[in-house]
Each structure stands twice: as structure tokens, then as C-alpha cells.
Design a protein around this motif. Sequence first.
Motif, PDB file in Angstrom:
ATOM      1  N   GLN A 221      -0.327   2.479   4.646  1.00 57.50           N
ATOM      2  CA  GLN A 221       0.858   1.953   3.961  1.00 57.50           C
ATOM      3  C   GLN A 221       0.387   1.012   2.857  1.00 57.50           C
ATOM      4  O   GLN A 221      -0.448   0.142   3.104  1.00 57.50           O
ATOM      5  N   HIS A 223       1.733  -1.228  -0.863  1.00 51.29           N
ATOM      6  CA  HIS A 223       2.724  -1.600  -1.884  1.00 51.29           C
ATOM      7  C   HIS A 223       2.341  -0.859  -3.160  1.00 51.29           C
ATOM      8  O   HIS A 223       1.186  -0.959  -3.595  1.00 51.29           O
ATOM      9  N   LEU A 224       3.259  -0.160  -3.790  1.00 46.86           N
ATOM     10  CA  LEU A 224       2.900   0.645  -4.965  1.00 46.86           C
ATOM     11  C   LEU A 224       4.026   0.632  -5.992  1.00 46.86           C
ATOM     12  O   LEU A 224       5.194   0.834  -5.648  1.00 46.86           O
ATOM     13  N   ILE A 243      -0.515   4.945  -9.417  1.00 48.62           N
ATOM     14  CA  ILE A 243      -0.362   6.084  -8.495  1.00 48.62           C
ATOM     15  C   ILE A 243      -1.330   7.218  -8.844  1.00 48.62           C
ATOM     16  O   ILE A 243      -1.827   7.918  -7.951  1.00 48.62           O
ATOM     17  N   LEU A 252      -3.178   9.392  -1.621  1.00 47.48           N
ATOM     18  CA  LEU A 252      -1.851  10.000  -1.398  1.00 47.48           C
ATOM     19  C   LEU A 252      -1.961  11.203  -0.466  1.00 47.48           C
ATOM     20  O   LEU A 252      -2.851  12.029  -0.609  1.00 47.48           O
ATOM     21  N   THR A 256       0.594   8.946   4.133  1.00 50.50           N
ATOM     22  CA  THR A 256       0.665   7.741   3.290  1.00 50.50           C
ATOM     23  C   THR A 256       2.102   7.341   2.978  1.00 50.50           C
ATOM     24  O   THR A 256       2.941   8.192   2.651  1.00 50.50           O
ATOM     25  N   CYS A 258       4.282   4.895   0.584  1.00 54.51           N
ATOM     26  CA  CYS A 258       4.237   4.094  -0.645  1.00 54.51           C
ATOM     27  C   CYS A 258       5.471   3.198  -0.676  1.00 54.51           C
ATOM     28  O   CYS A 258       6.599   3.687  -0.725  1.00 54.51           O
ATOM     29  N   MET A 261       7.987   1.502  -5.151  1.00 47.48           N
ATOM     30  CA  MET A 261       8.147   2.568  -6.152  1.00 47.48           C
ATOM     31  C   MET A 261       9.388   2.346  -7.031  1.00 47.48           C
ATOM     32  O   MET A 261      10.259   3.197  -7.148  1.00 47.48           O
ATOM     33  N   ASP A 268       4.943  10.913 -11.704  1.00 45.20           N
ATOM     34  CA  ASP A 268       4.809  10.219 -10.410  1.00 45.20           C
ATOM     35  C   ASP A 268       5.543  11.004  -9.315  1.00 45.20           C
ATOM     36  O   ASP A 268       5.047  11.153  -8.194  1.00 45.20           O
ATOM     37  N   LEU A 272       4.002  12.565  -5.826  1.00 38.33           N
ATOM     38  CA  LEU A 272       4.537  12.271  -4.484  1.00 38.33           C
ATOM     39  C   LEU A 272       4.944  13.562  -3.781  1.00 38.33           C
ATOM     40  O   LEU A 272       4.614  13.796  -2.610  1.00 38.33           O
ATOM     41  N   ALA A 277       3.453  12.514   0.198  1.00 34.74           N
ATOM     42  CA  ALA A 277       3.508  11.078   0.506  1.00 34.74           C
ATOM     43  C   ALA A 277       4.965  10.633   0.661  1.00 34.74           C
ATOM     44  O   ALA A 277       5.877  11.232   0.089  1.00 34.74           O
ATOM     45  N   VAL A 279       8.027   7.586   0.608  1.00 39.31           N
ATOM     46  CA  VAL A 279       8.386   6.373  -0.128  1.00 39.31           C
ATOM     47  C   VAL A 279       9.217   5.478   0.784  1.00 39.31           C
ATOM     48  O   VAL A 279      10.130   5.954   1.476  1.00 39.31           O
TER      49      VAL A 279
END
Length: 446
Positions: A221, A223-224, A243, A252, A256, A258, A261, A268, A272, A277, A279
Motif C-alpha cells: 500500500q 500514498h500515490l 505512477i 503496480l 498493490t 494506491c 490518486m 495513469d 492502473l 492495481a 485505488v
Amino acid sequence: MTADTITAADIRINARWLIPIEPHGIVLEHQAVIIQGTRIVAVLPMAEADHQFRTRETIELAHHVVMPGLINLHGHAAMSLFRGMADDLPLMTWLNDHIWPAEGRFISEQFIADGTQLAMAEMLKTGTTTFSDMYFFPEIVAQMAHDAGMRAQVCFPLLDFPTVWGAGPDEYLSKGEALINSWKNDSYIMPAIGPHAPYTVSDGPLTKAVALSRKTGARIQIHLHETEFEVTDGLEKQGKRPIERLAELGVLGEKTQCVHMTQISDSDIALLANTGAHVVHCPESNLKLASGLCPAHKLMKSGINLAIGTDGAASNNDLDLFGEIRTAAMVAKVVANDAAALSAHEALQVATLNGAKALGRDHELGSLVAGKLADIIAIDLSDPFTQPVYDPASHLVYSNHGRAVTHSWINGVPQVQDGKLTRIDVPDLMLRVEGWARKIRQQQAD
Ligand SMILES: [Zn+2]
């Protein structure tokens, strides 16, 4: 029906309304949920349950809606002790001038134990049965959650710089691997890897985090794209969006998550969607820190699994996931310029089944289906603020707050009964919380 067709079970919950989440978008009436041990054995009309089951305990919930427990997929539990300490500040000022100095001064094993218990008490009382944590002394968090009987993904922190928990990336990774090994295959605790953010973790440790995830199966995990600054800073320093850098490093993937976002381009979204991945949407933290807004509806339409989290209580400032669900549903409509975006039923799914999917446990969590684990909550709709009832799903999202939660079970064990916590000594906890508050106030006065 003859007596020998009657099955004995532990608990029967009689629900006025039931939102199973699966199948999607339905509300059932006058249903019974039958629990045996840790699992749901049946969800069926009450009249049929009378003929099929005999249980040692029956809970009558005549004014309630029953649904799966909520999954709060991002937070920093012990930060609850910093709730309301520093508000109305942008992210980097808030972190550099307030949160990081306070953490440096106060974080200890006891701070983590007391703060995590405070967070769990609030989350349980407001309907959360599974939470994710990313903070220091994760071994303490794991033990506290396990002792309380609460399900938790516990992400150990990974940063380039030293903290109270370790001297640097190598120590974080070795302590983290020990955490993973000590909790693997536990039903309650899901140890995971928590690289803080692209701007605090360099390529080397990120590559090692990926290797650890592949070796152990632990989730990552991070922060993105929390702020526009993070993205422009990445473009300036690395010549690419954060990213993209993560994708190149192999970060990713389906394991994972994220978090945030708020800055999303079409490329992007493709990254994803193609990597699988997840969110984790934290709209209230994003609003409060003026970070930006995650385009929830667009992500879901693109086939990306969207879960939800409160973030820490220092940037929210509560851990009531029902409040977060309401904010998410409201914000999604404005961002998409579409009042149909993130409907009530979709918002409830984001906070239950989608969270379970991000954890890789949607086969046993996130909906009320026979065979799944008995993580269940009940919300009383008899209060004036949820009357009259035309559509319980609407009320849960648009009229309710978490304080209407009256019951919860995790693994079939009661955690909240008639609004009271069964396994946390609240008066004793409040004494310890006040002790910390006194120290923090003193430091602020100095
Ligand atoms: Zn966070």
C-alpha cells in the motif's frame, strides 16, 4: 417439515432490512442471517429460517438494516491521538511543521498501543470491521487488533530516512519481513508492505519491497498522486509521473493499493487498469488538505477496483466510514458532473466488497453470502434523522452517520451490542487518552 431437518446453529439475526451487497443493488426484507462458528451458513426469509434452523441465540433487529461490516482501507490508526491538533494547513506544511515533529517527540510503543485502541473503538462503533493501518510499531498494531478481535491489514512503514521504528530502509524491510512471517495465514491480521510515498522512498527500497511482496505474497500500500505538487515534483526530478516510475519498478500490480490518486491522466488510468492495481479513495482527507479530488466514477467505469479509507484522524478528523461514504458519493457527482455517479448501492459496495477485493479476500469478506465469514453490522433506522424509510440504501449513504450502528460481529463474535463495545474498556481507554492529550498540550504551549 420434520424435526430431523432442523439444523442447529449459534446465532440468528432477524433483520427488518438486509443489504447483502451480493447480488448488487438489492434490499431484502424480513431476513434471517444464520451464523455457525465464524461463518454465515444461511441468509433466508425469516419464515423459512423457522423451519430450518434452531439457534442458541436470536437477535431481534426490528428497525434495523443489516449489512456486511465496513472495510476502511487506509489510515494511520494511532494518529487519532493527534486529532484536532493542527488543522487548516496544506499537506506539506501540516507534515513538516506539525505532524512529523509531534511524531518525533511522542511516538513510542505505548503511544501506538493507546492510539490504535482509540481508533479501533471509534471504528467499531461506526461500523468498520476491517481496517488498514500504515504506521510505526506495526507489530504492536497487529497485536492490538488481534487481541480486540478486529480484522486489520497492517502495513509496516518503509521510508528512506530513520524514524523511531528503524534506522533506514534495510532495517524497515527486515523488521517488516519478520512481521509478515509472524502473522501469515492469520484470519484477523494481514501483514503488508507500506512504502510511504514516491517522494519519500527511492528506487532501491521500492525494488526490494516488490521482491518482498513476490516472495511472501504480502500486499503493498502506497500514498500515490496525493497532490499536484507530488506529480510536478516527480516530473521535474525524474522526468516522469510518479505512477510511471512505480510501474517501471514493478510496484503496480494486483497486490498493490494506491491511496489518494487525486491527479489522474488517461495514461495513469491505463496503467492502473492494465496492472490490476487498486485505488483507495480518501475524499475527506483530500478535501481537508486541499489536495484535489479522485475521479471515482471515471476509475470505476474504467474497470479499476475502487476501495475507500478515512486516512488518519489528524487529516479527516474522524474515522466514521459512513461519513466518508456520503462524502465520496457527493464528491463523485460533482467531479463527474453527473448526479447518477457513485449511486448509493455503488458507494456501499466500495466500502465493503471492493475493499475485500483489494485485500484479496472477496471470496470470504465483503458481502452477506452463505459460506463467508460473519463480519456483520446493524444500523438502527428508527431515529428521526433516518425517518421515514423508503429506501434503506439511500439512508445509509445520504442520511445516516456511523453513530446509528448498534451491533457488529467479526468472525461471528459480537463486538458492538446495543451501541456498546464488548471488548474494549472505554473508561480506562479515555484515561490513557487524556494522559497523552495533557502531554501534547504541554508541548504545544512550550
Ligand atoms: Zn495516509
